[in-house]
Design a protein around this motif. Structure first.
Motif, PDB file in Angstrom:
ATOM      1  N   UNK A  60      -3.090  -4.095  -1.358  1.00  0.00           N
ATOM      2  CA  UNK A  60      -3.713  -5.347  -2.080  1.00  0.00           C
ATOM      3  C   UNK A  60      -4.558  -5.840  -0.922  1.00  0.00           C
ATOM      4  N   UNK A  61      -3.881  -6.126   0.457  1.00  0.00           N
ATOM      5  CA  UNK A  61      -4.730  -6.577   1.413  1.00  0.00           C
ATOM      6  C   UNK A  61      -5.948  -5.761   1.688  1.00  0.00           C
ATOM      7  N   UNK A  62      -6.024  -4.619   1.833  1.00  0.00           N
ATOM      8  CA  UNK A  62      -7.078  -3.723   2.375  1.00  0.00           C
ATOM      9  C   UNK A  62      -7.918  -3.375   1.165  1.00  0.00           C
ATOM     10  N   UNK A  63      -7.552  -3.808  -0.086  1.00  0.00           N
ATOM     11  CA  UNK A  63      -8.666  -3.695  -1.107  1.00  0.00           C
ATOM     12  C   UNK A  63     -10.064  -3.569  -1.056  1.00  0.00           C
ATOM     13  N   UNK A  64     -10.712  -4.837  -0.429  1.00  0.00           N
ATOM     14  CA  UNK A  64     -12.101  -4.844  -0.294  1.00  0.00           C
ATOM     15  C   UNK A  64     -12.365  -3.685   0.592  1.00  0.00           C
ATOM     16  N   UNK A 105      -1.905 -12.523  -4.559  1.00  0.00           N
ATOM     17  CA  UNK A 105      -0.620 -12.311  -3.796  1.00  0.00           C
ATOM     18  C   UNK A 105       0.102 -13.649  -4.104  1.00  0.00           C
ATOM     19  N   UNK A 106      -0.491 -14.941  -4.188  1.00  0.00           N
ATOM     20  CA  UNK A 106       0.047 -15.989  -4.546  1.00  0.00           C
ATOM     21  C   UNK A 106       1.134 -16.301  -3.400  1.00  0.00           C
ATOM     22  N   UNK A 125       5.257 -10.037   0.606  1.00  0.00           N
ATOM     23  CA  UNK A 125       5.668  -8.847  -0.545  1.00  0.00           C
ATOM     24  C   UNK A 125       4.550  -8.258  -1.234  1.00  0.00           C
ATOM     25  N   UNK A 126       3.227  -8.708  -0.846  1.00  0.00           N
ATOM     26  CA  UNK A 126       2.380  -8.008  -1.434  1.00  0.00           C
ATOM     27  C   UNK A 126       1.987  -6.556  -0.735  1.00  0.00           C
ATOM     28  N   UNK A 155      -2.660  -0.961  -5.932  1.00  0.00           N
ATOM     29  CA  UNK A 155      -2.423  -1.881  -5.289  1.00  0.00           C
ATOM     30  C   UNK A 155      -1.157  -2.722  -5.871  1.00  0.00           C
ATOM     31  N   UNK A 156      -1.100  -2.940  -7.011  1.00  0.00           N
ATOM     32  CA  UNK A 156       0.123  -3.476  -7.830  1.00  0.00           C
ATOM     33  C   UNK A 156       0.672  -2.435  -8.505  1.00  0.00           C
ATOM     34  N   UNK A 157       2.084  -2.249  -8.882  1.00  0.00           N
ATOM     35  CA  UNK A 157       2.607  -1.048  -9.138  1.00  0.00           C
ATOM     36  C   UNK A 157       2.498  -0.907 -10.406  1.00  0.00           C
TER      37      UNK A 157
END
Ligand code: AQP
Length: 346
Positions: free
Chosen positions: A133-137, A122-123, A128-129, A56-58
């Motif tokens: 990462x958003x759908x991680x849960x 995402x800060x 740009x995330x 979810x993060x490169x």
């Protein structure tokens, strides 16, 4: 009594995962792995190298592969028996991705918008995330429910995600299970195993931040593969204040770095922080840090040595992971088949 008992009738099963995103550190060990090891005698356990979460993060592909094998070796070196537990890579069991998609369609945008970890990770660069990462849960819910796991040992930071998993399970049960008699409680509502002993280990350079794999400075964390000298050096250089250790917990208030070192000592020694303060009251860090380093070296040294041995035969690690994935699929396959059926996929 278990909250699931009156409704869900399946076996008790534990699922947890760690991301192969870097060097496994003391926080991962004390907050997660040490507890996994203790739990292996009480439950059927699946422990997963969550490589799909990692990307979810490169991640550099070669590094991801190396970190995945290292994480598996660290699990085994720490005492997880690969015959007793199911150790495997998330990406090797396709049901994780399939169920995650179904859950993307069950979970509501509003639910995910409330997830504080996404906001933290995402800060300022939310736009740009990655969508992942958003759908991680939702993927985390799929990880757990693909095996109908009933218990999830998690750190305090994952509590909100587990609550979302329960919401997803409940909505799936309402939307689809209730259409078929007997399937109203298709998924269990997984319960957290947080426990009083769930340590929260913080950075050695900033006691307000958690110890983390992805933090750039290596001096912020003790890696499980650090040698004895480096462990001692990192504790010696750990940020502290000039005051001696207090005799009581109240004396650690507003002293996050001191509090962190006391917490690490207590968790390693399996004693309370109160007991540590009783033993070291009035002593400065010049005395406490070497004692802490000795304790850490005594516990982590044998794990590191075993890890180094295991890493000389990565083919054997791959075999453990292959066998684990095959065992995981035997649990997941009938569950995902039923899910397809409930959803109406023919
Ligand atoms: N500092 C910590 N103290 C206690 N427990 C911790 N855990 C992580 N850091 C600490 C626990 O380790 C398990 C696995 O975590 P993860 O790798 O899935 O993700 P994370 O929590 O995001 O861990 P990191 O090290 O901070 O990784 P990055 O930097 O990649 O985000 C979880 O049970 C977690 O509670």
């Amino acid at each position: 009594m278990s909250e699931n008992a009156p409704t869900y009738q399946g076996p008790e099963r534990v699922f947890s995962g760690i991301q192969p995103t870097g060097n496994v550190h003391l926080g991962n060990y004390l907050g997660a792995i040490k507890r996994f090891v203790a739990m292996q005698h009480d439950y059927e356990c699946l422990y997963c190298m969550v490589d799909m979460h990692a990307i979810t993060v490169f991640q550099d592909p070669a590094e991801l592969a190396r970190h995945t094998r290292e994480l598996a070796a660290m699990f085994i070196a720490s005492g997880l028996d690969p015959d007793k537990n199911i150790l495997f890579n998330q990406s090797k069991v396709s049901g994780h991705a399939e169920l995650a998609w179904i859950f993307n369609c069950v979970a509501r945008m509003g639910w995910l918008n409330r997830m504080t970890q996404f906001k933290d990770k995402a800060g300022k660069h939310r736009e740009n995330a990655s969508v992942g990462l958003f759908a991680y849960p939702n993927l985390m819910a799929a990880d757990i429910l693909l095996y109908k796991a009933t218990h999830v040992p998690i750190g305090d930071d994952q509590k909100q995600h587990l609550e979302l998993s329960r919401d997803i399970a409940q909505k799936f049960n309402n939307d689809y299970g209730s259409l078929r008699p007997g399937a109203e409680h298709f998924f269990p509502l997984p319960e957290p195993l947080i426990g009083a002993e769930a340590a929260r280990i913080r950075s050695l350079r900033d006691g307000t931040k958690k110890m983390s794999k992805s933090e750039i400075s290596d001096m912020t964390r003790i890696n499980l593969k650090d040698d004895d000298e480096l462990i001692a050096k990192k504790f010696k250089k750990a940020r502290t204040d000039a005051e001696p250790l207090p005799g009581e917990l109240a004396g650690l208030k507003d002293r996050p770095e001191a509090d962190n070192l006391v917490e690490i000592y207590a968790t390693l020694a399996d004693i309370s922080k109160e007991q540590v303060l009783k033993d070291y009251a009035g002593q400065g860090f010049g005395a406490f840090k070497p004692a802490l380093a000795d304790l850490a070296v005594a516990q982590l040294g044998p794990i590191r040595n075993r890890f180094n041995e295991l890493m000389t035969d990565t083919a054997a690690i791959d075999k453990v992971l292959e066998q684990g994935a095959a065992r995981a699929r035997t649990i997941a396959d009938p569950i995902i088949k039923e899910v397809r059926d409930l959803v109406g996929f023919v």
